[in-house]
Design a protein around this motif. Structure first.
Motif, PDB file in Angstrom:
ATOM      1  N   GLY B  24       4.450  74.468  49.764  1.00 18.96           N
ATOM      2  CA  GLY B  24       4.480  74.924  48.184  1.00 18.96           C
ATOM      3  C   GLY B  24       3.311  74.408  47.659  1.00 18.96           C
ATOM      4  O   GLY B  24       3.066  74.828  46.274  1.00 18.96           O
ATOM      5  N   GLY B  25       2.483  73.611  48.023  1.00 21.49           N
ATOM      6  CA  GLY B  25       1.186  73.338  47.624  1.00 21.49           C
ATOM      7  C   GLY B  25       1.224  72.133  46.718  1.00 21.49           C
ATOM      8  O   GLY B  25       0.272  71.633  45.667  1.00 21.49           O
ATOM      9  N   LEU B  26       2.069  71.101  46.822  1.00 20.56           N
ATOM     10  CA  LEU B  26       2.157  69.873  46.201  1.00 20.56           C
ATOM     11  C   LEU B  26       0.919  69.216  46.948  1.00 20.56           C
ATOM     12  O   LEU B  26       0.619  69.005  47.992  1.00 20.56           O
ATOM     13  CB  LEU B  26       3.502  69.081  46.769  1.00 20.56           C
ATOM     14  N   PHE B  27       0.270  68.694  45.767  1.00 25.26           N
ATOM     15  CA  PHE B  27      -0.862  67.781  46.163  1.00 25.26           C
ATOM     16  C   PHE B  27      -0.997  66.627  45.394  1.00 25.26           C
ATOM     17  O   PHE B  27      -0.523  66.441  44.036  1.00 25.26           O
ATOM     18  CB  PHE B  27      -2.317  68.586  45.950  1.00 25.26           C
ATOM     19  N   PRO B  29      -2.687  63.644  43.798  1.00 20.48           N
ATOM     20  CA  PRO B  29      -4.248  63.126  43.382  1.00 20.48           C
ATOM     21  C   PRO B  29      -4.330  61.707  43.557  1.00 20.48           C
ATOM     22  O   PRO B  29      -3.436  60.809  43.261  1.00 20.48           O
ATOM     23  CB  PRO B  29      -4.581  63.445  42.057  1.00 20.48           C
ATOM     24  N   LEU B  92      11.763  59.256  43.656  1.00 21.59           N
ATOM     25  CA  LEU B  92      11.651  60.031  42.264  1.00 21.59           C
ATOM     26  C   LEU B  92      12.076  61.513  42.260  1.00 21.59           C
ATOM     27  O   LEU B  92      12.896  61.843  41.403  1.00 21.59           O
ATOM     28  CB  LEU B  92       9.837  60.032  41.872  1.00 21.59           C
ATOM     29  N   ALA B  93      12.044  62.204  43.486  1.00 25.93           N
ATOM     30  CA  ALA B  93      12.428  63.468  43.560  1.00 25.93           C
ATOM     31  C   ALA B  93      12.464  63.734  45.203  1.00 25.93           C
ATOM     32  O   ALA B  93      11.990  63.122  45.925  1.00 25.93           O
ATOM     33  CB  ALA B  93      11.340  64.576  42.940  1.00 25.93           C
ATOM     34  N   ILE B  94      13.319  64.971  45.234  1.00 23.67           N
ATOM     35  CA  ILE B  94      13.334  65.484  46.492  1.00 23.67           C
ATOM     36  C   ILE B  94      12.505  66.807  46.373  1.00 23.67           C
ATOM     37  O   ILE B  94      12.471  67.592  45.471  1.00 23.67           O
ATOM     38  CB  ILE B  94      14.855  66.150  46.917  1.00 23.67           C
ATOM     39  N   GLY B  96      12.148  70.133  47.846  1.00 24.17           N
ATOM     40  CA  GLY B  96      12.740  71.329  48.517  1.00 24.17           C
ATOM     41  C   GLY B  96      12.063  72.354  49.018  1.00 24.17           C
ATOM     42  O   GLY B  96      10.844  72.691  48.731  1.00 24.17           O
TER      43      GLY B  96
ATOM     44  N   MET C   1       5.565  77.720  43.979  1.00 24.48           N
ATOM     45  CA  MET C   1       5.352  76.420  43.497  1.00 24.48           C
ATOM     46  C   MET C   1       6.493  75.879  44.417  1.00 24.48           C
ATOM     47  O   MET C   1       7.530  76.236  44.817  1.00 24.48           O
ATOM     48  CB  MET C   1       5.705  76.375  42.193  1.00 24.48           C
ATOM     49  N   ALA C   2       5.942  74.471  44.978  1.00 18.00           N
ATOM     50  CA  ALA C   2       6.908  73.766  45.712  1.00 18.00           C
ATOM     51  C   ALA C   2       8.076  73.201  44.797  1.00 18.00           C
ATOM     52  O   ALA C   2       7.808  73.190  43.560  1.00 18.00           O
ATOM     53  CB  ALA C   2       6.312  72.247  46.189  1.00 18.00           C
ATOM     54  N   ASN C   3       9.465  73.283  45.358  1.00 19.37           N
ATOM     55  CA  ASN C   3      10.590  72.902  44.565  1.00 19.37           C
ATOM     56  C   ASN C   3      10.790  71.575  44.512  1.00 19.37           C
ATOM     57  O   ASN C   3      11.062  70.865  45.753  1.00 19.37           O
ATOM     58  CB  ASN C   3      11.590  73.624  45.257  1.00 19.37           C
ATOM     59  N   ILE C   4      10.621  70.954  43.406  1.00 15.84           N
ATOM     60  CA  ILE C   4      10.508  69.550  43.108  1.00 15.84           C
ATOM     61  C   ILE C   4      11.842  69.338  42.447  1.00 15.84           C
ATOM     62  O   ILE C   4      12.201  69.608  41.335  1.00 15.84           O
ATOM     63  CB  ILE C   4       9.530  68.863  42.226  1.00 15.84           C
ATOM     64  N   PRO C   6      13.983  66.419  40.819  1.00 13.09           N
ATOM     65  CA  PRO C   6      13.987  65.023  40.340  1.00 13.09           C
ATOM     66  C   PRO C   6      15.268  64.459  40.819  1.00 13.09           C
ATOM     67  O   PRO C   6      16.402  65.095  40.606  1.00 13.09           O
ATOM     68  CB  PRO C   6      13.961  65.122  39.113  1.00 13.09           C
ATOM     69  N   GLY C  73       6.860  57.633  32.404  1.00  6.52           N
ATOM     70  CA  GLY C  73       6.645  58.548  33.695  1.00  6.52           C
ATOM     71  C   GLY C  73       5.668  58.448  34.778  1.00  6.52           C
ATOM     72  O   GLY C  73       4.874  57.594  34.645  1.00  6.52           O
ATOM     73  N   THR C  74       5.682  59.577  35.909  1.00  4.89           N
ATOM     74  CA  THR C  74       4.793  59.336  36.829  1.00  4.89           C
ATOM     75  C   THR C  74       4.214  60.485  37.248  1.00  4.89           C
ATOM     76  O   THR C  74       4.801  61.660  37.211  1.00  4.89           O
ATOM     77  CB  THR C  74       5.695  59.030  38.450  1.00  4.89           C
ATOM     78  N   GLU C  75       2.725  60.612  37.215  1.00  3.88           N
ATOM     79  CA  GLU C  75       1.981  61.921  37.456  1.00  3.88           C
ATOM     80  C   GLU C  75       1.918  62.409  38.661  1.00  3.88           C
ATOM     81  O   GLU C  75       1.922  61.810  39.687  1.00  3.88           O
ATOM     82  CB  GLU C  75       0.567  61.906  36.960  1.00  3.88           C
ATOM     83  N   ILE C  76       2.302  63.835  38.874  1.00  2.00           N
ATOM     84  CA  ILE C  76       2.035  64.493  40.145  1.00  2.00           C
ATOM     85  C   ILE C  76       1.346  65.666  39.776  1.00  2.00           C
ATOM     86  O   ILE C  76       1.089  66.232  38.947  1.00  2.00           O
ATOM     87  CB  ILE C  76       3.482  64.840  40.918  1.00  2.00           C
ATOM     88  N   LYS C  77       0.571  66.025  40.743  1.00  2.54           N
ATOM     89  CA  LYS C  77      -0.288  67.423  40.794  1.00  2.54           C
ATOM     90  C   LYS C  77       0.326  68.441  41.571  1.00  2.54           C
ATOM     91  O   LYS C  77       0.556  68.132  42.696  1.00  2.54           O
ATOM     92  CB  LYS C  77      -1.588  67.015  41.064  1.00  2.54           C
ATOM     93  N   LEU C  78       0.703  69.598  41.226  1.00  3.00           N
ATOM     94  CA  LEU C  78       1.229  70.618  41.887  1.00  3.00           C
ATOM     95  C   LEU C  78       0.539  72.005  41.603  1.00  3.00           C
ATOM     96  O   LEU C  78       0.289  72.564  40.523  1.00  3.00           O
ATOM     97  CB  LEU C  78       2.622  70.549  41.538  1.00  3.00           C
ATOM     98  N   ASP C  79      -0.119  72.702  42.632  1.00  7.83           N
ATOM     99  CA  ASP C  79      -0.796  74.007  42.299  1.00  7.83           C
ATOM    100  C   ASP C  79      -1.993  73.574  41.342  1.00  7.83           C
ATOM    101  O   ASP C  79      -2.013  74.563  40.679  1.00  7.83           O
ATOM    102  CB  ASP C  79       0.343  75.091  42.281  1.00  7.83           C
ATOM    103  N   ILE C  85       7.410  63.190  36.303  1.00  7.96           N
ATOM    104  CA  ILE C  85       8.424  62.973  36.271  1.00  7.96           C
ATOM    105  C   ILE C  85       8.922  61.656  35.736  1.00  7.96           C
ATOM    106  O   ILE C  85       8.186  60.805  35.614  1.00  7.96           O
ATOM    107  CB  ILE C  85       8.781  62.659  37.934  1.00  7.96           C
TER     108      ILE C  85
END
Lengths: 96, 96, 96, 96, 96, 96, 96
Positions: B24-27, B29, B92-94, B96, C1-4, C6, C73-79, C85
Motif C-alpha cells: 500500500g505504499g507505507l514508508f 521515514p 500502534l496499529a494493524i 491491513g 493507500m495502505a490500510n492502517i 489504529p 502522537g507518533t508520525e508515520i509517512k504513507l504515500d 497516530i
C-alpha cells in the motif's frame, strides 16, 4: 535446600547460564540493549488477591523455563547457587 | 524454533526490515522523531484479566502486520533472527 | 493507500497545513506556547473497553477536522504524506 | 466564528482582560504567586463518562464568568482573539 | 462582595492574621518547618462526586475557623482583602 | 519488652545476623546488589482493609523466618536490640 | 486548650520527649536512619470514607501512645506545646 516460599505474587527462579542454547535454538545475544535471561521456576508464591478478593492464580509453575528481564528481582544465594525472587509480572515469557 | 509463549498481555513479534515498502505504499521515514517500525505478530500471550476477572482478548493475532514504537519491548534472538516481546498496548496499529 | 487500523483508542489523523485558514477564521498563531494544529481524522481505532468491559465509543469520526496538541502522537509517512497516530484523548476539539 | 467543540471534559473559554474590575470588586493582583485569571465560558465539551459509564455533566455553562489558573490549557487564536481550551477541572471558581 | 462559587471540592477561605491568638490559646510559631495558617471558610464549592456518582458532602461550612497548609491553594484579592481557593483536602483541621 | 502493635498491614520483625547460616544452607552473599536479610516476625499489625472493606489477613505470623529487602522499613531499638517495622508487602519470602 | 478537630483521616498527636524511656524499655536511638518518635494521640479526625462511601473507623484513639515517622505531619503550637497533625497512615505502631 532451604524451603523458600515467596510472598504474594512473587516466584523463586534459578538462572540458566546464558551460554546454554535451548533445544529450540534460543540464543540470547550479549549485545541486546535489555538482555533477558533464561531461568527455571523453582517455586511460586503464597499468591495475591484481586480487587474482589479472589485468589490470583499463577500462570507459571515449578519447572517452567522462563525468560526474565535482566534487571528485575532480588538475588539470594542458596547452597552455593544463585536464585532470584521476582514478581510474576516481571517474567516475559515461558519457553515451551 | 523454540516455542516462546509471552506472559500476560505481551505479544511476540518479528521486525520487518525498514526498507521493505508495503504493497500500500507505507514508508517509514528515517527522520521521524519517534520512528515506528513494521513487525509481524508471531504469537500472543497467555492473556490478562480485567478488574472483574474476565479474560482480556487480544486484538492482534499471529500473522498480523503491525506498527510498533521503536523503543518498546525487549529484544531476544531466536535461530539467528531478532524478535521482540512487547505489551499489546505498545502496538500502534494493524497494517491491513 | 495502505490500510492502517489504529489499535485501541488511537486514531489516525492527517495534518492540515498551518497556513490554511478555516472558513470560520480559525488561525493558529506561531507564537502560542503550546501550539495546537489542525488535522483531519482518517480512521479510528479498534476501540478500548471501560472498567465494566463495555466498548468505549469514539467521539470523533473519519472526516472530522480536529485540533491536536503539537507534541502528541507518533508520525508515520504513507504515500509521501505525513500522518499521525495518537490517542483520542489527545484531541483537543472538533472544528465544526 | 468557527465552531469549536472541545472534546471530553474540556471547555473553551475567552480570557477577560485583567484590568477589568468586576462589578463585585474582584481584583486580581499582579503580585500573586499563582495568578488566576478571569475568563468567560464560550462552550463546553462533548462530555466525559464516569467509571460506571454515566455521562458527567458540566458544572459550568456558556456565558459563565470563571476564574482559571494562569498556567493551564492550550491557547488558540480565533478571529483575532485569544481563546483557551482547558479541562473543567482546571476552573477554580464561578464568579456569580 | 463579588460572589465567588468554588468549583468541585474547593472552598474559598480568608486568612486570619497570624498574630491573632485564638481564644483557646492557639499560636502558630514562625519557626515551624511547614507553618499552617488560620483561616475562615467563606464558601464551599459546587461539590464533587465519588466513584458511585454520589455527591460528596463538605465537612467544613461557611464560618468555620480552619487550619490550612501554608503552601496550598491559589490566592485571589477581593475588595482589597486576600482570599484563597483551595481543595477541602488541604484543610488540616477545624478550630472549634 | 514493650508491646509494639504495628498499625495496618505493617509487621514488626527482628533481624537475624547475616553470618547465621540457616539449617537449609541459605547464605546471603555480601556482594549481592540488593542484599535481602533474614528476620523473624515478632508481631503483625492491626490489619488493613481491601476495597470492599473486608479485613486483609496476614500471610506471615509471629515466629516466621522471613527474607526482607535491605532498604525497607523503619528501625527501632527495643531493650537494646534492633527491630524493624515494615509493610508485609516488603517481605520477599518465608523461609520454611 | 483550643479545640482542634483534624479533618478526614488525620489525627492530632503530642510528641513525647525522646529521652523518655517507656516502661517496657523502648528506646529510640539517635543514630537510626529514619528515627521514629513517640507521641500521644490527642484527638482523631472527622473521618474519611472508603470507595463505597462507608465511614473509615480510626484504629487509634485519644490517649494511645504511638510511634510516628520523624518526617511526617505538620507542626502546630498550642498553649506553648508542640503538636502534630498527621495522617493515621503515618502512624507506624501503637505502644501497648
Amino acid at each position: 535446600m532451604a524451603n523458600i516460599k515467596p510472598l504474594g505474587q512473587r516466584v523463586l527462579v534459578k538462572r540458566i547460564e546464558a551460554e546454554t542454547k535451548t533445544a529450540g535454538g534460543l540464543f540470547l545475544p550479549d549485545t541486546a540493549k535489555e538482555k533477558p535471561q533464561e531461568a527455571e521456576v523453582i517455586s511460586v508464591g503464597t499468591g495475591g488477591r484481586d480487587d474482589k478478593g479472589a485468589l490470583i492464580e499463577f500462570t507459571v509453575k515449578p519447572g517452567d523455563r522462563v525468560l526474565i528481564s535482566k534487571y528485575g528481582g532480588t538475588e539470594i544465594k542458596l547452597d552455593g547457587e544463585d536464585y532470584l525472587i521476582l514478581s510474576e509480572n516481571d517474567i516475559l515469557a515461558i519457553i515451551g
